[in-house]
Design a protein around this motif. Sequence first.
Motif, short mmCIF file in Angstrom:
data_model
loop_
_atom_site.label_atom_id
_atom_site.label_comp_id
_atom_site.label_asym_id
_atom_site.label_seq_id
_atom_site.Cartn_x
_atom_site.Cartn_y
_atom_site.Cartn_z
N GLY A 192 90.19 11.25 -17.61
CA GLY A 192 88.89 11.40 -18.26
C GLY A 192 88.81 10.62 -19.56
N GLN A 193 87.62 10.62 -20.17
CA GLN A 193 87.41 9.92 -21.44
C GLN A 193 88.01 10.76 -22.58
OE1 GLN A 193 85.84 6.99 -21.97
NE2 GLN A 193 85.16 6.57 -19.89
N HIS A 240 88.96 6.68 -23.52
CA HIS A 240 90.01 5.71 -23.22
C HIS A 240 90.34 4.98 -24.52
CE1 HIS A 240 88.49 5.55 -18.80
NE2 HIS A 240 89.05 6.70 -19.12
N HIS A 259 86.99 -1.73 -22.12
CA HIS A 259 87.10 -0.34 -21.66
C HIS A 259 87.92 0.55 -22.60
CE1 HIS A 259 85.37 -1.50 -17.82
NE2 HIS A 259 86.09 -2.61 -17.95
N ASP A 312 89.59 7.33 -15.14
CA ASP A 312 88.48 8.26 -15.42
C ASP A 312 88.69 9.58 -14.69
OD1 ASP A 312 86.78 6.92 -17.14
OD2 ASP A 312 85.71 5.89 -15.52
N LYS A 313 89.07 9.45 -13.42
CA LYS A 313 89.22 10.64 -12.58
C LYS A 313 90.44 11.47 -13.01
CE LYS A 313 90.18 10.53 -8.03
NZ LYS A 313 90.13 9.93 -6.71
N GLN A 317 88.34 3.37 -12.87
CA GLN A 317 87.76 4.56 -12.20
C GLN A 317 88.84 5.61 -11.93
OE1 GLN A 317 85.88 2.81 -8.75
NE2 GLN A 317 84.38 1.77 -10.05
#
Length: 167
Positions: A39-40, A42, A62, A35-36, A32
Motif C-alpha cells: 500500500g501507499q 511509496h 512513483h 500497491d497491493k 501495482q
Amino acid sequence: MAYRLFEGKEHASIYQQYRFTPPTGLKDIIIQYLDKKKGQPHVLAVDLGCGTGQHTRLLAPHFKEVVGIDISECQLEEARSVPGFTNITYREGTAEELPFEDGTVDLLTAASAAHWFDQSRFLIEANRVLKPGGCMALLGFTDWYIKLNYKDCGDKLNCIYHEVGVD
Ligand SMILES: C[S@@+](CC[C@H](N)C(=O)[O-])C[C@H]1O[C@@H](n2cnc3c(N)ncnc32)[C@H](O)[C@@H]1O
C-alpha cells in the motif's frame, strides 16, 4: 560469489548510449504489486546494479526517493549525467552490503543484474532492509540460469522466478 564486470569508462558510455529501457508495462506491474502488498505511501525504491540508470529512471515518478546502487563508478557517472530526475541519487556500493537501515526500503529492484550478485548475501540484505510488505523485483531477459539461495526457501524462490519467466 559476486562478479565485477561492466566497470570501464568506455563500457559505461556504450551502455548509456545503447542500453534499452525495460518496458514500462513491466514497471507498472511491479508498482501495482507493491500497491497491493504494502500500500501507499511509496517512499524509497532502491535499484541494485543500476548501471547507467535506465530502470532507475522509470521508478522516479512513483517514489519520493529513488537510489541507484552499482559497483561501477563509471556506470554511475553516466547515470548522474542524465538531467531532470531530482529525486534520484546514485551511490557506489554492492548489493551484498546495502547502506540502509533495517526496514526502510519499500521496493528493491535489480534489472538484468541479480545474476551477478552473491545470492546468499544479497538476499539476507534484501530481507533486512525491506519494510514489512515491501517488495523485491528481479527482472532480466537472459538471466534464466539464476539460482537464488536463501535459508530454506531457495527452491521456492527459484520456482517463482522461473514460473514468471517468459520464453
Ligand atoms: C548487465 S548490467 C545492468 C545495468 C542496468 N540495471 C540495466 O538494466 O541496464 C549489470 C550491472 O550490475 C552491476 N553489478 C554487478 N555486480 C554487482 C554487485 N554485486 N552489486 C552492485 N552492482 C553490481 C554492474 O556494474 C553493472 O552495471
